[in-house]
Design an enzyme around this catalytic site. Structure first.
Site, PDB file in Angstrom:
ATOM      1  N   ARG A 287      15.896  45.783  28.046  1.00 48.16           N
ATOM      2  CA  ARG A 287      14.877  44.917  28.623  1.00 48.16           C
ATOM      3  C   ARG A 287      14.253  43.925  27.648  1.00 48.16           C
ATOM      4  O   ARG A 287      14.029  42.767  27.982  1.00 48.16           O
ATOM      5  CB  ARG A 287      13.763  45.768  29.238  1.00 48.16           C
ATOM      6  CG  ARG A 287      14.171  46.490  30.504  1.00 48.16           C
ATOM      7  CD  ARG A 287      13.077  47.408  30.968  1.00 48.16           C
ATOM      8  NE  ARG A 287      13.378  48.007  32.248  1.00 48.16           N
ATOM      9  CZ  ARG A 287      12.615  48.918  32.835  1.00 48.16           C
ATOM     10  NH1 ARG A 287      11.520  49.332  32.238  1.00 48.16           N
ATOM     11  NH2 ARG A 287      12.947  49.418  34.004  1.00 48.16           N
ATOM     12  N   SER A 388      10.785  56.694  32.221  1.00 49.28           N
ATOM     13  CA  SER A 388       9.327  56.879  32.240  1.00 49.28           C
ATOM     14  C   SER A 388       8.876  58.020  33.151  1.00 49.28           C
ATOM     15  O   SER A 388       8.036  58.838  32.760  1.00 49.28           O
ATOM     16  CB  SER A 388       8.623  55.581  32.643  1.00 49.28           C
ATOM     17  OG  SER A 388       9.079  55.128  33.903  1.00 49.28           O
TER      18      SER A 388
END
Length: 497
Positions: A287, A388
């Protein structure tokens, strides 16, 4: 008010911790907004799991590589090895994940992953997971849940946390075991400010998106626990490690929360174009690298966004796998099965936070931190997609297990055998009584100060740090981490003998 365990937050880490704590302990869970308004509900892509042993090395390396080898290898190993336990627990409370016609899990892939290892539920995986955890916790008779109530400060002395100061509101709502209670019935006073005495406190307050103009986070997530930690000298780690999501739907309206276009969309084949509709990047790089390429292209062309092409996925796949993304695009006037959509990077995730060990303990006794507000070393400099949710729950479980161990060892209070009096209880009572609530009267001033504290700390950390390390330095870091990884492997082999 007195409770055994105070949990601040209502996302997946807070809920999973509550589910794994003893049923004979009173748990008070408070949240700044309603129980559903947290970033765990917003997670789209999915949750990584270790499919089998053959995927371990690859999964480990993908996580380390995405984090620029600044990850804690022990934390990474703990997360990966615990993933199947978490998956089974989620399925036990009713969470469902996409499956193939033969009934096996349908794994997807996202940027930075070398293979398919992500379980998902359409494009609302976070909602699927968190809503079922919430439903399970709501049934527990030992958990009191308080909405529209926020943490103002912790109460501590000599680096030991004894509870917290909270601020209730006109909207405060209290429930326990599925039943709504009045404040008095729940044991609260009727004043706005209240002191909570607790054996142990778990901070699960989420991220810092509310501090930024463009963010995928809810606006009320402003890093309050970080500010409180700064005030009390609690250790922080990598507070300037703020992840930007490369693809959020571009909106001209400055008040809009940035709508995330999931990593999974690119994992399934979506492409990125410049203003001339030419592809300019490998969409599956990590990312932070992809964000840098998009920003570079926008700067070159003087544009406010780039274009994402979801047409390669096909109309059926878009509608079935990504129904909410499809609906949002249509709401904004785009048919993603026929048109490209405008996308722009936005603040998305906070890799830094309150420094914790492998059991989620902070540098202050009896204070834990889990979820996005904590830094246990899993993510390093940049989070690997879909780690996450897993990381939040794995280390919430670690916190719960550590608290259970401490209760069994009598850590939270010793009784004088002659008098039968809990000596620590008397000490704590005095510490709680000595707290002057008048210093917390001006909520606006405290909110402003907390925001400034966190941003100042982030800027300070940015000023003290160099930019991305060069390849030679990363090679050295990678070698050190590989050596640590070998030690982890040796430890596991010895333990299994």
């Amino acid at each position: 008010m007195k409770t055994d365990i105070l949990i601040v937050g209502s996302g997946c880490s807070a809920l999973y911790a509550a589910l794994n704590l003893p049923r004979d302990k009173e748990i008070l869970l408070i949240t700044k907004r309603d129980l559903e308004t947290n970033d765990s509900h917003l997670a789209q892509g999915g949750m990584c799991v270790l499919k089998d042993e053959s995927d371990y090395e690859s999964y480990f390396e993908d996580t380390m590589k995405a984090g620029h080898y600044e990850n804690d290898p022990v934390s990474v190993e703990i997360m990966i090895r615990t993933s199947q336990r978490v998956l089974k627990d989620l399925e036990a409370v009713g969470a469902e994940f996409a499956r193939n016609p033969d009934g096996t899990l349908d794994y997807t892939r996202e940027g930075g992953h070398s293979g398919h290892r992500i379980v998902y539920h359409e494009d609302i995986t976070g909602k699927e997971i968190t809503s079922h955890l919430l439903a399970a916790v709501k049934k527990l008779k030992n958990v009191t849940m308080v909405e529209y109530t926020k943490l103002i400060d912790i109460i501590e002395k000599d680096n030991v946390c004894y509870g917290a100061v909270i601020r209730k509101s006109e909207e405060t709502r209290v429930t326990r075991g599925g039943e709504e209670l009045t404040l008095t019935e729940a044991g609260f006073n009727t004043e706005t400010l209240e002191k909570i005495e607790a054996d142990v406190t778990i901070l699960a307050t989420g991220g810092i998106g509310g501090l930024y103009r463009h963010s995928t986070n809810f606006r009320h997530l402003t890093g309050d626990a970080l500010a409180i930690s700064i005030n009390h000298g609690i250790e922080l780690k990598d507070i300037n490690y703020v992840q930007i999501h490369p693809t959020t739907f571009y909106s001209e309206c400055e008040e809009d929360r940035s709508f995330l276009i999931s990593e999974s969309v690119r994992g399934e084949g979506a492409l990125l174009y410049d203003k001339n509709m030419n592809r300019f990047v490998n969409e599956l790089i990590p990312r932070d690298l992809l964000t840098a390429e998009i920003r570079k292209k926008m700067a070159e062309e003087g544009t406010k966004h780039v274009w994402e092409d979801m047409r390669p996925l096909g109309d059926q796949e878009l509608r079935e796998h990504f129904p909410n993304i499809f609906a949002h695009c249509e709401e904004k006037g785009y048919d993603p099965s026929k048109q490209c959509i405008p996308v722009v990077p936005a603040q998305h995730y906070f890799m830094g936070g309150i420094k914790v060990n492998h059991e989620s303990k902070t540098s202050m006794n009896r204070l834990y931190a889990v979820g996005e507000t904590a830094n246990n070393g899993v993510h390093g400099r940049n989070r690997l997609a879909s780690n996450s949710l897993l990381e939040s729950m794995v280390f919430a479980l670690r916190a719960a297990m550590d608290i259970i161990k401490d209760y069994s060892a009598g850590v939270y209070g010793s009784v004088n055998l002659e008098s039968g009096i809990n000596c620590e209880s008397e000490l704590r009572r005095k510490i709680i009584d000595d707290v002057n609530l008048s210093v917390y009267a001006d909520d606006d001033a405290i909110t402003k100060k907390y925001r400034e504290l966190v941003m100042e700390e982030i800027q300070k950390a940015d000023s003290a740090a160099s930019d991305f390390k060069d390849e030679e330095e990363y090679a050295r870091i990678k070698k050190e981490k590989e050596e640590a990884k070998v030690k982890v492997k040796g430890r596991n082999e010895k333990a299994s003998e």
